[in-house]
Design a protein around this motif. Structure first.
Motif, PDB file in Angstrom:
ATOM      1  N   THR A 257       0.967  -0.940  -0.151  1.00 45.04           N
ATOM      2  CA  THR A 257       0.051   0.058  -0.032  1.00 45.04           C
ATOM      3  C   THR A 257       0.988   1.205   0.467  1.00 45.04           C
ATOM      4  N   THR A 258       2.042   1.866  -1.282  1.00 46.76           N
ATOM      5  CA  THR A 258       2.609   2.626  -0.727  1.00 46.76           C
ATOM      6  C   THR A 258       2.497   3.789  -1.781  1.00 46.76           C
ATOM      7  N   GLY A 259       1.020   3.513  -2.441  1.00 49.94           N
ATOM      8  CA  GLY A 259       0.432   4.362  -2.983  1.00 49.94           C
ATOM      9  C   GLY A 259      -0.095   3.810  -4.446  1.00 49.94           C
ATOM     10  N   VAL A 260      -0.781   4.786  -5.470  1.00 49.28           N
ATOM     11  CA  VAL A 260      -2.404   4.408  -6.499  1.00 49.28           C
ATOM     12  C   VAL A 260      -1.766   5.616  -7.442  1.00 49.28           C
ATOM     13  N   LYS A 261      -1.675   5.165  -8.153  1.00 50.38           N
ATOM     14  CA  LYS A 261      -1.930   5.655  -9.552  1.00 50.38           C
ATOM     15  C   LYS A 261      -3.461   5.356 -10.323  1.00 50.38           C
ATOM     16  N   GLY A 262      -3.790   6.631 -11.570  1.00 47.56           N
ATOM     17  CA  GLY A 262      -5.185   6.121 -12.030  1.00 47.56           C
ATOM     18  C   GLY A 262      -5.223   4.995 -12.724  1.00 47.56           C
ATOM     19  N   SER A 263      -6.521   4.672 -13.197  1.00 44.69           N
ATOM     20  CA  SER A 263      -6.589   3.346 -14.303  1.00 44.69           C
ATOM     21  C   SER A 263      -5.617   3.305 -15.938  1.00 44.69           C
ATOM     22  N   SER A 264      -5.198   2.001 -15.755  1.00 45.57           N
ATOM     23  CA  SER A 264      -4.519   1.417 -17.248  1.00 45.57           C
ATOM     24  C   SER A 264      -5.394   2.431 -17.763  1.00 45.57           C
ATOM     25  N   ILE A 265      -6.739   1.975 -17.798  1.00 42.86           N
ATOM     26  CA  ILE A 265      -6.934   2.099 -19.797  1.00 42.86           C
ATOM     27  C   ILE A 265      -7.017   4.043 -20.538  1.00 42.86           C
ATOM     28  N   VAL A 266      -7.018   4.712 -18.902  1.00 44.10           N
ATOM     29  CA  VAL A 266      -6.467   6.229 -19.662  1.00 44.10           C
ATOM     30  C   VAL A 266      -5.271   5.795 -20.222  1.00 44.10           C
ATOM     31  N   GLU A 267      -3.888   5.190 -20.112  1.00 41.05           N
ATOM     32  CA  GLU A 267      -2.410   5.350 -20.954  1.00 41.05           C
ATOM     33  C   GLU A 267      -2.577   4.494 -21.894  1.00 41.05           C
ATOM     34  N   ALA A 268      -3.489   3.386 -22.366  1.00 41.07           N
ATOM     35  CA  ALA A 268      -4.197   2.288 -23.082  1.00 41.07           C
ATOM     36  C   ALA A 268      -4.721   2.870 -23.941  1.00 41.07           C
TER      37      ALA A 268
END
Ligand SMILES: Cc1cc2nc3c(=O)[nH]c(=O)nc-3n(C[C@H](O)[C@H](O)[C@H](O)COP(=O)(O)OP(=O)(O)OC[C@H]3O[C@@H](n4cnc5c(N)ncnc54)[C@H](O)[C@@H]3O)c2cc1C
Length: 401
Positions: A257-268
Motif C-alpha cells: 500500500t505504497t501508493g496508487v496511480k490512475g486506471s491503466s485505461i487512461v494510458e491505453a
C-alpha cells in the motif's frame, strides 16, 4: 432529433455521483453507466474488508438502487479502451458503444514503482477482490503456522505508511485478538511491521497529531521502520535500504500500500498523462477533447495555493462528479461551462474503529471524536449517493461500530 448519449465509465465515488446529479436534472438524454461489477463499493473503507473487520456487503450496494431505469442503462462489463477521436468505447463483452459525451471515472490501481517482486508478492488493497484476498491470505498464513511453527507465517509487513497502510494497520491490530484465538496462534509471536521510505510519518497532519496516531499503533505493538526505501519483495521477505545497507524483514504476508496511480485505461486510450492521471482543463475536460470529462483518481487538478495537483481523494471525486454533470447540462443548453473549484474540508485518518486523527475545517481532532467525524463524513456521502435506506440497512448509524 435523437437524444444525446452520455456514457459514464466507472460507478465509484465520481461516476455514481455524476450519474445521480445528471438524473436529477431531468434532461432529455440517454445515459449509460459501465462498471466491472453490478455493485458500488466505498473505496475509503477497503481497509476494513482487508483486515477482516467487516465483510464486503457492509461497504457496497447494488448500482441499480441509484439508477432511474427510464433514463439510464447499466452495462456490467470491463472497459478496454476509449477511442477518443471516434467517440466510442470498447467493452470486453459488449464490444463498441458510442457516446456524445463521456465521463471517464475508472478510479485507481496499485503503483509498483517498478520495484522488483511487487507484482508477484505484494498484496494491494484497491478494490473488493484485492481487499478480500489480503484477509484470506493472512488467515491462510496463520493456519500454516501451526503446521510449520515458522514465525514468518505470523509476520505481516505493510509497505508504505500512507493513509491506506495506517488505516489497515489500525484495524488489523484491533482484529488481532480475535484472529489469534480463531487460529490458535501465540499473539506474542505475531509481528506487524510498517516500512516507509520517507522519514516523516503522516506528513499531512500537524506533528503532535501524527505522533498521537503513530504512538497508538506502537502501543499496539506495531514496528515502524522509517526512512528506508524498499528495494525488493520476495516470497517471504521485504528487502529495504537503511543507511546505505540492504536489510530485510521476514514476512509471509506482504501488503503493498505504497501508493496508487490512475486506471491503466487512461494510458491505453492515448490520453496525455502522468501516472495515468490527466491534467484536465478547468471545466474537467481532457485537453483537446471538449466532450470527454475525466474525473476522480484518473484526473489531476492543480491546487494554485501549493502549485501541485490536489491529492486524489473521494472528497474531490464527489465534487467533480457534480461539476461534470453541470457542465454536460451547460453544453446541452449551450450555456457557459462552470470552472471546477475545490476547497478541501479536511482529512481524517482512522487508526482502528473508534480511534482516529484528523483536521477538519481548520480544527485538529483526535481519538473518539475524530472517529465519529470520519463516520459522519462517510455516512453523509453514502446518504447523498445511495440514500438514507442504504445507510440504515448497513448499520452505519452506529458510531461505535
Ligand atoms: C483504504 C483507503 C482509504 C481511503 N480513505 C479516504 C478518505 O478517508 N478520504 C478520502 O477523501 N479519500 C480516501 N481514499 C481515496 C478514495 O477512495 C479515492 O480517491 C476514490 O475512491 C476515487 O474515486 P473514483 O470514483 O475516482 O474511483 P473509485 O471509487 O475507485 O471507482 C472506480 C470504479 O470504476 C470501476 N472500474 C475500474 N476499472 C474498470 C474497468 N476497466 N471497467 C469497468 N469498470 C472499472 C471500479 O469497479 C469502481 O467501481 C481512500 C482510499 C483507500 C484505498
Amino acid at each position: 432529433m435523437s437524444k444525446a448519449k452520455v456514457v459514464i465509465l466507472g460507478a465509484g465515488y465520481a461516476g455514481l455521483r455524476a450519474l445521480k446529479s445528471l438524473q436529477s436534472k431531468r434532461l432529455d438524454i440517454d445515459i449509460t453507466i459501465v462498471n466491472k461489477n453490478s455493485f458500488h463499493y466505498e473505496s475509503t473503507y477497503l481497509h476494513e474488508v482487508a483486515s477482516g473487520a467487516h465483510n464486503a456487503e457492509r461497504i457496497s450496494y447494488e448500482i441499480k438502487t441509484v439508477i432511474n431505469p427510464k433514463q439510464t442503462t447499466l452495462i456490467e462489463d470491463t472497459v478496454v479502451v476509449v477511442n477518443k477521436d471516434d467517440k466510442t468505447v470498447e467493452l470486453e463483452k459488449t464490444g463498441l458503444i458510442s457516446f456524445d459525451y463521456l465521463i471517464f471515472a475508472l478510479g485507481f490501481e496499485s503503483e509498483s514503482f517498478g520495484i522488483k517482486g511487487v507484482e508477484h508478492y505484494g498484496l494491494p488493497v484497491v478494490d473488493i477482490e484485492t481487499a478480500q484476498k489480503v484477509d484470506q491470505h493472512l488467515r491462510t498464513q496463520f493456519s500454516k503456522y501451526n503446521e510449520t511453527k515458522d514465525d514468518a507465517y505470523l509476520s505481516v509487513a505493510v509497505c508504505g505508511a500512507g493513509f491506506t497502510s495506517i488505516e489497515y494497520i489500525g484495524e488489523l491490530t484491533l482484529q488481532l485478538p480475535k484472529l489469534v484465538k480463531q487460529y490458535a496462534v501465540p499473539i506474542e509471536k505475531v509481528q506487524i511491521s510498517c516500512i516507509e521510505a520517507m522519514s516523516t510519518l503522516l506528513p499531512m497532519f500537524d506533528e503532535k497529531l501524527a505522533d498521537f496516531g503513530i504512538q497508538k499503533l506502537k502501543d499496539r505493538g506495531v514496528n515502524f521502520i522509517v526512512g528506508t526505501p524498499i528495494k525488493e519483495l520476495t516470497a517471504d521477505s521485504v528487502i529495504y535500504e537503511e543507511a546505505g545497507e540492504l536489510k530485510s524483514i521476514k514476512a509471509k504476508t506482504i501488503v503493498w500500500t505504497t501508493g496508487v496511480k490512475g486506471s491503466s485505461i487512461v494510458e491505453a486510450s492515448g490520453f496525455e498523462q502522468r501516472r495515468n492521471r490527466v491534467m484536465v482543463e478547468n471545466d474537467l475536460t481532457a485537453p483537446g477533447y471538449p466532450d470527454i470529462f475525466i474525473i476522480g483518481d484518473c484526473s489531476a487538478v492543480m491546487d494554485s495555493s501549493t502549485n501541485r495537483p490536489y491529492p486524489p481523494t473521494a472528497q474531490i471525486a464527489l465534487k467533480q462528479g457534480i461539476n461534470a454533470a453541470d457542465n454536460i447540462e451547460a453544453k446541452l443548453k449551450e450555456k457557459a461551462m462552470k470552472p471546477f473549484t475545490f476547497t478541501a474540508l479536511g482529512t481524517v485518518c482512522s487508526i482502528g474503529n473508534n480511534q482516529a486523527i484528523g483536521e477538519v475545517l481548520g480544527r485538529n481532532l483526535k481519538g473518539y471524536p475524530a472517529s465519529v467525524m470520519k463516520k459522519v463524513i462517510g455516512d453523509r456521502s453514502l446518504i447523498e449517493t445511495g440514500g438514507v435506506k442504504i445507510v440504515a440497512t448497513k448499520g452505519r448509524f452506529d458510531f461505535y461500530r
